[in-house]
Design a protein around this motif. Structure first.
Motif, PDB file in Angstrom:
ATOM      1  N   SER A 138       0.794  -1.219   0.000  1.00  0.00           N
ATOM      2  CA  SER A 138       0.000   0.000   0.000  1.00  0.00           C
ATOM      3  C   SER A 138       0.833   1.278   0.000  1.00  0.00           C
ATOM      4  O   SER A 138       0.313   2.352  -0.295  1.00  0.00           O
ATOM      5  CB  SER A 138      -0.939   0.007   1.220  1.00  0.00           C
ATOM      6  N   LEU A 139       2.132   1.160   0.319  1.00  0.00           N
ATOM      7  CA  LEU A 139       2.957   2.359   0.431  1.00  0.00           C
ATOM      8  C   LEU A 139       4.141   2.387  -0.520  1.00  0.00           C
ATOM      9  O   LEU A 139       4.739   3.435  -0.731  1.00  0.00           O
ATOM     10  CB  LEU A 139       3.485   2.492   1.868  1.00  0.00           C
ATOM     11  N   GLY A 140       4.512   1.259  -1.080  1.00  0.00           N
ATOM     12  CA  GLY A 140       5.724   1.205  -1.882  1.00  0.00           C
ATOM     13  C   GLY A 140       6.930   0.953  -1.004  1.00  0.00           C
ATOM     14  O   GLY A 140       6.840   0.282   0.034  1.00  0.00           O
ATOM     15  N   GLU A 141       8.080   1.490  -1.377  1.00  0.00           N
ATOM     16  CA  GLU A 141       9.306   1.281  -0.621  1.00  0.00           C
ATOM     17  C   GLU A 141       9.305   2.165   0.629  1.00  0.00           C
ATOM     18  O   GLU A 141       8.987   3.350   0.565  1.00  0.00           O
ATOM     19  CB  GLU A 141      10.527   1.596  -1.482  1.00  0.00           C
ATOM     20  N   CYS A 142       9.654   1.540   1.776  1.00  0.00           N
ATOM     21  CA  CYS A 142       9.613   2.249   3.061  1.00  0.00           C
ATOM     22  C   CYS A 142      10.845   1.903   3.884  1.00  0.00           C
ATOM     23  O   CYS A 142      11.388   0.793   3.789  1.00  0.00           O
ATOM     24  CB  CYS A 142       8.372   1.857   3.861  1.00  0.00           C
ATOM     25  N   VAL A 143      11.257   2.865   4.694  1.00  0.00           N
ATOM     26  CA  VAL A 143      12.265   2.636   5.717  1.00  0.00           C
ATOM     27  C   VAL A 143      11.533   2.329   7.022  1.00  0.00           C
ATOM     28  O   VAL A 143      10.636   3.074   7.429  1.00  0.00           O
ATOM     29  CB  VAL A 143      13.172   3.868   5.890  1.00  0.00           C
ATOM     30  N   ILE A 144      11.889   1.221   7.674  1.00  0.00           N
ATOM     31  CA  ILE A 144      11.214   0.768   8.884  1.00  0.00           C
ATOM     32  C   ILE A 144      12.171   0.865  10.063  1.00  0.00           C
ATOM     33  O   ILE A 144      13.300   0.361   9.997  1.00  0.00           O
ATOM     34  CB  ILE A 144      10.727  -0.693   8.743  1.00  0.00           C
ATOM     35  N   PRO A 202       7.759   6.246   4.106  1.00  0.00           N
ATOM     36  CA  PRO A 202       7.803   5.949   2.675  1.00  0.00           C
ATOM     37  C   PRO A 202       8.970   6.662   2.003  1.00  0.00           C
ATOM     38  O   PRO A 202       9.246   7.838   2.267  1.00  0.00           O
ATOM     39  CB  PRO A 202       6.455   6.460   2.158  1.00  0.00           C
ATOM     40  N   VAL A 203       9.660   5.939   1.118  1.00  0.00           N
ATOM     41  CA  VAL A 203      10.755   6.517   0.339  1.00  0.00           C
ATOM     42  C   VAL A 203      10.146   7.345  -0.786  1.00  0.00           C
ATOM     43  O   VAL A 203       9.153   6.926  -1.405  1.00  0.00           O
ATOM     44  CB  VAL A 203      11.655   5.404  -0.221  1.00  0.00           C
ATOM     45  N   PRO A 204      10.675   8.548  -1.087  1.00  0.00           N
ATOM     46  CA  PRO A 204      10.139   9.351  -2.202  1.00  0.00           C
ATOM     47  C   PRO A 204      10.065   8.546  -3.484  1.00  0.00           C
ATOM     48  O   PRO A 204      10.941   7.721  -3.780  1.00  0.00           O
ATOM     49  CB  PRO A 204      11.145  10.502  -2.313  1.00  0.00           C
ATOM     50  N   LEU A 205       8.998   8.750  -4.247  1.00  0.00           N
ATOM     51  CA  LEU A 205       8.744   7.993  -5.470  1.00  0.00           C
ATOM     52  C   LEU A 205       9.874   8.170  -6.456  1.00  0.00           C
ATOM     53  O   LEU A 205      10.322   9.273  -6.731  1.00  0.00           O
ATOM     54  CB  LEU A 205       7.436   8.451  -6.112  1.00  0.00           C
ATOM     55  N   ARG A 206      10.325   7.025  -6.995  1.00  0.00           N
ATOM     56  CA  ARG A 206      11.347   7.072  -8.035  1.00  0.00           C
ATOM     57  C   ARG A 206      10.864   6.475  -9.342  1.00  0.00           C
ATOM     58  O   ARG A 206      11.542   6.480 -10.331  1.00  0.00           O
ATOM     59  CB  ARG A 206      12.587   6.313  -7.566  1.00  0.00           C
ATOM     60  N   SER A 207       9.685   5.839  -9.302  1.00  0.00           N
ATOM     61  CA  SER A 207       9.110   5.269 -10.518  1.00  0.00           C
ATOM     62  C   SER A 207       7.623   5.188 -10.323  1.00  0.00           C
ATOM     63  O   SER A 207       7.094   5.468  -9.259  1.00  0.00           O
ATOM     64  CB  SER A 207       9.687   3.858 -10.788  1.00  0.00           C
ATOM     65  N   SER A 208       6.917   4.734 -11.320  1.00  0.00           N
ATOM     66  CA  SER A 208       5.454   4.647 -11.259  1.00  0.00           C
ATOM     67  C   SER A 208       4.982   3.416 -10.531  1.00  0.00           C
ATOM     68  O   SER A 208       3.795   3.187 -10.409  1.00  0.00           O
ATOM     69  CB  SER A 208       4.866   4.649 -12.684  1.00  0.00           C
ATOM     70  N   THR A 209       5.937   2.586 -10.042  1.00  0.00           N
ATOM     71  CA  THR A 209       5.502   1.340  -9.400  1.00  0.00           C
ATOM     72  C   THR A 209       4.979   1.558  -7.998  1.00  0.00           C
ATOM     73  O   THR A 209       4.262   0.730  -7.470  1.00  0.00           O
ATOM     74  CB  THR A 209       6.665   0.331  -9.340  1.00  0.00           C
ATOM     75  N   ALA A 210       5.370   2.685  -7.349  1.00  0.00           N
ATOM     76  CA  ALA A 210       4.902   2.914  -5.989  1.00  0.00           C
ATOM     77  C   ALA A 210       3.637   3.725  -6.013  1.00  0.00           C
ATOM     78  O   ALA A 210       3.451   4.596  -6.849  1.00  0.00           O
ATOM     79  CB  ALA A 210       5.976   3.646  -5.175  1.00  0.00           C
ATOM     80  N   ALA A 211       2.753   3.474  -5.076  1.00  0.00           N
ATOM     81  CA  ALA A 211       1.455   4.132  -5.069  1.00  0.00           C
ATOM     82  C   ALA A 211       1.587   5.560  -4.571  1.00  0.00           C
ATOM     83  O   ALA A 211       2.262   5.822  -3.583  1.00  0.00           O
ATOM     84  CB  ALA A 211       0.505   3.370  -4.154  1.00  0.00           C
ATOM     85  N   ARG A 228      10.366  -6.287  -5.784  1.00  0.00           N
ATOM     86  CA  ARG A 228       9.187  -6.250  -4.922  1.00  0.00           C
ATOM     87  C   ARG A 228       8.823  -7.620  -4.390  1.00  0.00           C
ATOM     88  O   ARG A 228       8.636  -8.567  -5.144  1.00  0.00           O
ATOM     89  CB  ARG A 228       7.991  -5.670  -5.687  1.00  0.00           C
ATOM     90  N   THR A 229       8.740  -7.732  -3.109  1.00  0.00           N
ATOM     91  CA  THR A 229       8.094  -8.870  -2.437  1.00  0.00           C
ATOM     92  C   THR A 229       7.301  -8.292  -1.309  1.00  0.00           C
ATOM     93  O   THR A 229       7.683  -7.306  -0.708  1.00  0.00           O
ATOM     94  CB  THR A 229       9.102  -9.889  -1.880  1.00  0.00           C
ATOM     95  N   GLY A 230       6.186  -8.888  -0.998  1.00  0.00           N
ATOM     96  CA  GLY A 230       5.350  -8.325   0.059  1.00  0.00           C
ATOM     97  C   GLY A 230       4.184  -9.202   0.363  1.00  0.00           C
ATOM     98  O   GLY A 230       4.096 -10.325  -0.089  1.00  0.00           O
ATOM     99  N   ARG A 231       3.249  -8.643   1.102  1.00  0.00           N
ATOM    100  CA  ARG A 231       2.045  -9.375   1.497  1.00  0.00           C
ATOM    101  C   ARG A 231       0.847  -8.511   1.223  1.00  0.00           C
ATOM    102  O   ARG A 231       0.799  -7.347   1.594  1.00  0.00           O
ATOM    103  CB  ARG A 231       2.086  -9.719   2.983  1.00  0.00           C
ATOM    104  N   LEU A 232      -0.130  -9.090   0.573  1.00  0.00           N
ATOM    105  CA  LEU A 232      -1.377  -8.374   0.359  1.00  0.00           C
ATOM    106  C   LEU A 232      -2.203  -8.385   1.620  1.00  0.00           C
ATOM    107  O   LEU A 232      -2.138  -9.321   2.410  1.00  0.00           O
ATOM    108  CB  LEU A 232      -2.167  -9.030  -0.772  1.00  0.00           C
ATOM    109  N   PRO A 233      -3.034  -7.371   1.844  1.00  0.00           N
ATOM    110  CA  PRO A 233      -3.874  -7.362   3.032  1.00  0.00           C
ATOM    111  C   PRO A 233      -4.947  -8.423   2.961  1.00  0.00           C
ATOM    112  O   PRO A 233      -5.529  -8.639   1.898  1.00  0.00           O
ATOM    113  CB  PRO A 233      -4.504  -5.960   3.012  1.00  0.00           C
ATOM    114  N   PRO A 234      -5.204  -9.148   4.068  1.00  0.00           N
ATOM    115  CA  PRO A 234      -6.284 -10.139   4.047  1.00  0.00           C
ATOM    116  C   PRO A 234      -7.608  -9.496   3.686  1.00  0.00           C
ATOM    117  O   PRO A 234      -7.890  -8.379   4.074  1.00  0.00           O
ATOM    118  CB  PRO A 234      -6.296 -10.678   5.494  1.00  0.00           C
TER     119      PRO A 234
END
Length: 501
Positions: free
Chosen positions: A294-300, A311-320, A494-500
């Motif tokens: 839901s956020l794209g690339e993030c620093v945790i 959230p990391v500033p957008l660098r491409s169209s892949t992040a929402a 990209r690897t991640g988990r979709l929301p249930p």
């Protein structure tokens, strides 16, 4: 008075079966099952005779196949005092005991009962009630520390509620073990409202001749009350985390979220706060940057009892983009992203040649994993969504809403429920699912991983089609779709988990 032009139908039997009737059903069912096994006969039972309820009949058949002796059961499993105390502290149920005791036991005018609270594995952590009744319960092994699961003690209320994840009653001879026929037990599961995880069950047991019908509803209400108490405690914890996070958010440059350990948002700055982020069940890796659907690339970063998510500033169209994160109702509401920047859009890219695996190996934990051009995802499923996807995986030509309603409920008129659930599924799975009829997209390769025991396939389901599938798998007449080919290297990070759903 009969209205003209209306046909009347003989009413179905609505009164519960008596203990004597249930005892006859029990003995006949075990005898006929043994006879069929000896002759390899698959002829169904005579429908004109009384049959056990679907959940009870499935349990009996499963235990018969496991070889459980209805006169002796299996070796009992008991926890030691130290393990009982440890499980009490870590179960999350300990603070609820005073509320449950006052709700279920301290009621005037009701018959003597035993209150038992079990954890998610079926271990009885607390047991209270009338002393004489508890002595009777001790004789059948129903005591603190015992593990009350079907494989050891047969069909029972605690095990049935944990497997089905809904309130259940097991009355008299519905118990598989004959030594339990003088008892009736009602039980309801308790879920952690923060994670949705099953954490235990509340059970009331008493003599079969004196248990009242209202006790099932009372137990279900007590479980809801317990979940309400847990929710209030979570909100208090979120408020505490919000207080700690406020000074830090004021110093952060750019958008940021503070979430608790379960992903619920405590505070946000610079972006619309989603109600909850779905965090990886396996925990964070050591990478500096993580991908969240839901956020794209993030620093945790760890923070008190939660996480600071930037959230990391957008660098491409892949992040929402920020305005596509969750809409007005959070990530699970009507505003959930479906467009090119959201989860649905990302999965739509995966439809071409995607490999989908429906993992049903662990009862109570169905999951969907997806491998495609846009990345690799795992998606936790609700029991209802797991049922729907299983039916679509086994009927690749597709099913109409009426056919799915008949398969799930035995009632083709219940199409509104089916369409609503499929709409929620398609919101998250995008182009993987097609409709008219409902089906997996033609280019998607689908496999199903089932449990070793066919009767562990979606144990919470009593849908006619799922029950037929279990019986067919047990009899060797049907097979689940095999696994799709193993995925090759996947482009992109990209690897991640979709929301249930």
């Amino acid at each position: 008075m009969r209205q003209p032009g209306r046909q009347t139908r003989r009413p179905e039997r609505r009164t519960p079966q008596t203990a004597a009737e249930l005892a006859k059903v029990h003995e006949r069912a075990l005898a006929e099952a043994a006879a069929r096994a000896a002759t390899r006969d698959t002829t169904p039972d005579d429908p004109s005779l009384f049959q056990p309820r679907p959940e009870i009949g499935d349990s009996w058949e499963r235990l018969r196949r496991l070889g459980l002796d209805p006169d002796a059961g299996a070796a009992a499993v008991h926890l030691g005092p130290a393990e009982i105390e440890h499980r009490r502290r870590t179960s999350g149920l300990d603070p609820l005991l005073p509320v449950l005791r006052g709700t279920l036991l301290e009621q005037s005018g009701q018959p003597p009962l035993i209150l038992a609270i079990a954890d998610a594995d079926g271990h009885i952590l607390w047991q209270e009630g009338e002393r004489g009744l508890r002595r009777s319960a001790d004789r059948i092994g129903f005591l603190t520390g015992a593990r009350w699961i079907e494989e050891s003690v047969g069909t029972n209320g605690i095990a049935a509620a944990l497997r089905a994840q809904r309130p259940m009653q097991v009355h008299s001879a519905e118990h598989y073990l004959r030594s339990h026929h003088s008892w009736t037990c009602v039980a309801a599961p308790v879920h952690d409202p923060g994670t949705g995880r099953l954490i235990g069950a509340i059970n009331l047991s008493g003599p079969a001749h004196s248990v009242r019908p209202y006790l099932l509803q009372l137990t279900a209400t007590a479980a809801k009350l317990a979940e309400t108490e847990l929710r209030a405690r979570r909100l208090e914890s979120l408020h505490h985390l919000r207080t700690l996070a406020a000074p830090m958010l004021a110093r952060v440059n750019g958008p940021a979220l503070v979430v608790d350990a379960a992903g619920w948002t405590a505070a946000a700055a610079g972006l619309p706060p989603p109600a909850r982020l779905r965090l990886p069940a396996e925990g964070w890796s050591t990478a500096a940057v993580h991908w969240l659907p839901s956020l794209g690339e993030c620093v945790i970063e760890p923070l008190a009892d939660g996480w600071l998510v930037r959230p990391v500033p957008l660098r491409s169209s892949t992040a929402a983009p920020a305005e596509d994160l969750a809409g007005p109702h959070g990530p699970e509401g009507p505003g959930a992203p479906d467009g090119p920047g959201g989860c649905g859009g990302l999965l739509a890219e995966q439809a071409e040649g995607a490999r989908v695996r429906l993992d049903l190996r662990r009862p109570g934990s169905p999951a969907l994993s997806v491998h495609g051009a846009a990345g690799s995802w795992s998606h936790s499923l609700s029991p209802r969504h797991a049922e729907l996807l299983l039916l679509l995986a086994t009927e690749r030509n597709g099913l109409s809403a009426a056919q799915l309603a008949d398969a799930l409920f035995g009632d083709p008129a219940r199409t509104v429920t089916v369409r609503a659930e499929l709409s929620r599924l398609r919101r998250h799975l995008g182009g993987l699912l097609a409709h008219r009829p409902y089906r997996f997209a033609e280019s998607v390769l689908v496999g199903v991983a089932g449990p070793e025991d066919p009767y562990d396939l979606l144990p919470s389901s009593s849908g006619p089609a799922v029950r037929r599938l279990r019986a067919g798998l047990a009899g060797g007449t049907v097979r689940l779709p095999g696994p799709p080919p193993l995925p090759g290297p996947l482009p992109g990070p990209r690897t991640g988990r979709l929301p249930p759903a």
